[in-house]
Design an enzyme around this catalytic site. Sequence first.
Site, PDB file in Angstrom:
ATOM      1  N   ARG A 159       0.814  -1.217   0.000  1.00 17.87           N
ATOM      2  CA  ARG A 159       0.000   0.000   0.000  1.00 17.87           C
ATOM      3  C   ARG A 159       0.857   1.280   0.000  1.00 17.87           C
ATOM      4  NH1 ARG A 159      -3.465  -3.628  -0.097  1.00 17.87           N
ATOM      5  NH2 ARG A 159      -2.321  -3.778  -2.007  1.00 17.87           N
ATOM      6  N   SER A 237     -10.874   0.016   2.842  1.00 21.04           N
ATOM      7  CA  SER A 237     -10.281  -0.297   4.149  1.00 21.04           C
ATOM      8  C   SER A 237      -9.730   0.982   4.759  1.00 21.04           C
ATOM      9  CB  SER A 237      -9.137  -1.297   3.986  1.00 21.04           C
ATOM     10  OG  SER A 237      -9.623  -2.477   3.399  1.00 21.04           O
ATOM     11  N   GLU A 328      -5.202   4.090   5.920  1.00 24.99           N
ATOM     12  CA  GLU A 328      -4.836   3.865   4.517  1.00 24.99           C
ATOM     13  C   GLU A 328      -5.222   5.053   3.629  1.00 24.99           C
ATOM     14  OE1 GLU A 328      -5.848   0.012   2.514  1.00 24.99           O
ATOM     15  OE2 GLU A 328      -6.649   1.344   0.982  1.00 24.99           O
TER      16      GLU A 328
END
Length: 336
Positions: A159, A237, A328
């Site tokens: 990520r 998320s 995130e």
Amino acid sequence: MPELLADHTTLRLGGPAREWVTATTEAELTAALDTTDPVLVVGGGSNLVVADEGFDGRVVEVATRGVSPDTDDPSCGGVLVKVAAGESWDDLVTLAVDSGWVGIEALAGIPGRVGATPIQNVGAYGQEVSQTIASVRVWDRTLKGVRTFANTDCSFGYRTSRFKADRGRHVVLDVTFQLTIGTLGTPVTYAELARTLGVEQGGRTPLGEVRDAVLALRRGKGMVLDPDDHDTWSAGSFFTNPVLDAAAVPDGAPAWPQADGRVKSSAAWLIEHAGFAKGHGSDRAALSGKHVLALTNRGGATTEDLLGLAREVRDGVEAAYGVRLVNEPVLVGCAL
Ligand SMILES: Cc1cc2nc3c(=O)[nH]c(=O)nc-3n(C[C@H](O)[C@H](O)[C@H](O)COP(=O)(O)OP(=O)(O)OC[C@H]3O[C@@H](n4cnc5c(N)ncnc54)[C@H](O)[C@@H]3O)c2cc1C
């Protein structure tokens, strides 16, 4: 009337933009970036949490179009597909599946535009864009020029990428994917997807079956946008899975070994076991009723409501397990 960020984010949150420019050509895009004002680049707004105060600067929406496949390159043996940053990611996945281009089929259903995919190295169900990106062409706002980064120069990680680390400097103009040609998807490494497809982990099934199975799994978790379903009014998320020293992984928590010797655990497991159930929150901001990792706007939330919930969850997990979860999505004008 100023444009509201809330009308351009999947959370439907965020105040007004001082100025809004929609760039449909590369020339418009680079011209829009040529300002001394603060600039916020947006694609589909699916990974953004913007302050209720909005953005006091120029918001540049990337809406460039164009998909150029090149099957003639002898060095490739597959297809090199150059895609403008403003193209829809999910439309690209559908085109790839329909065209017999292999490598992004498990990334079906992820919202947003192609230009944002290298920023956080988008991934799901065992695939990440770093596995198929050949190069990323950007406008470098510091050097004021075009640069092309080969995959190995993008510093891709879980990520993250050099573009996320050096936030705001590189504006993606297009991404070139190197895909193989075939009828079967890449080996299915993700256990839940393998079970759904009825294959062993490492087995392969037709591209369209992989895509359909991923979409079904994602719908069950509220991870496919649906305007009528508040469980999907999210940024996906909200927390990344923590990567920990093995000794720090709580008893019973999932533990996936990483190349550097550390262990990735599950943010969702930590949240649930710290006492936050699906739907936890208020009638304004709550955990999704389908997945504890998605923080959602139930219709009347403000960004502060959502951040309050995020802090409660982060602090609750830290108190229970000593693990501090990290957000995130990109926070603009606000902080956790
Ligand atoms: C329901 C749902 C499910 C999701 N599932 C997943 C998932 O499975 N896996 C996953 O990885 N993510 C997932 N996400 C997160 C999100 O969809 C991805 O991160 C997506 O790539 C963001 O694209 P976007 O165009 O909406 O970016 P935006 O939200 O508009 O922007 C995100 C960041 O990228 C920057 N950016 C956007 N375009 C450019 C550009 N052209 N050049 C430089 N910077 C740019 C922005 O400035 C911002 O910092 C999900 C989100 C939602 C709402």
